[in-house]
Design an enzyme around this catalytic site. Structure first.
Site, short mmCIF file in Angstrom:
data_model
loop_
_atom_site.label_atom_id
_atom_site.label_comp_id
_atom_site.label_asym_id
_atom_site.label_seq_id
_atom_site.Cartn_x
_atom_site.Cartn_y
_atom_site.Cartn_z
N THR A 95 -0.14 -0.03 -5.56
CA THR A 95 -0.88 1.14 -5.10
C THR A 95 -1.93 1.47 -6.16
OG1 THR A 95 1.10 1.99 -3.99
CG2 THR A 95 -0.67 3.57 -4.41
N THR A 144 0.85 -1.18 0.00
CA THR A 144 0.00 0.00 0.00
C THR A 144 0.88 1.22 0.00
OG1 THR A 144 -1.95 0.95 1.03
CG2 THR A 144 -0.16 0.38 2.50
#
Length: 180
Positions: free
Chosen positions: A171, A8
């Site tokens: 991401t 992330t």
């Protein structure tokens, strides 16, 4: 195959009296499978006065969020003290040391990274990023802070994460921004 859930980008900035934190929504299983695209990795804690975001294992991060919120309550919202106490407990506890996550925590006055190796780090320039796209978001954020100072902190956070999402395969551009 690596079956851990991870990857992330979390970015936080303080700029012109505003504090903002952004996170993407992607949860990746191993290196190949996107399990979720709408995860919420940035949360409000302590009556909405503190923002916290995580990178790393989802289950581990929830454990750390709970422990950090307990520390915030214990120390009456003192961000620095709560972060240091969490880092000490995290590093000193054999079970907690196994947790694979990092946190960014912030209020209107400070931004801190808290890690399982005992570090509590405040950035020099009021912006920080963690996770697989962290370096991309950090670079974009620094450029925006230097050359687009008219932007708000929330705009900087969004645009920095957007750049990371354009580069980092772990991401995505389902970006959540929280502000203080």
């Amino acid at each position: 195959m690596d079956n851990s859930l991870h990857a992330t980008t979390i970015y936080a900035v303080r700029h012109n009296g505003e504090a903002a934190m952004a996170g993407d929504g992607q949860v990746t299983l191993g290196q190949q499978v996107i399990m979720k695209q709408t995860a919420r990795k940035v949360r409000r804690l302590y009556e909405g006065k503190v923002l916290a975001g995580f990178a790393g294992s989802v289950a581990d991060a929830f454990t750390l969020f709970e422990k950090f919120e307990t520390k915030l309550q214990q120390f009456s919202g003192n961000l620095e003290r709560a972060a240091v106490e969490l880092a000490q407990e995290w590093r000193g506890d054999k079970q907690l040391r196994q947790l694979e996550a990092m946190l960014i925590v912030m209020n209107k006055d400070a931004i801190l990274i808290v890690s399982g190796t005992g570090e509590v780090i405040a950035p020099d320039d009021d912006l920080i990023a963690i996770g697989s796209g962290g370096n991309y978001a950090l670079s974009a954020g620094r450029a925006l802070k230097r050359h687009a100072a008219q932007l708000s902190a929330s705009e900087m956070a969004y645009e920095s994460l957007k750049v990371a999402a354009d580069i980092c395969v772990f991401t995505n551009d389902n970006i959540i921004v929280e502000t203080l």
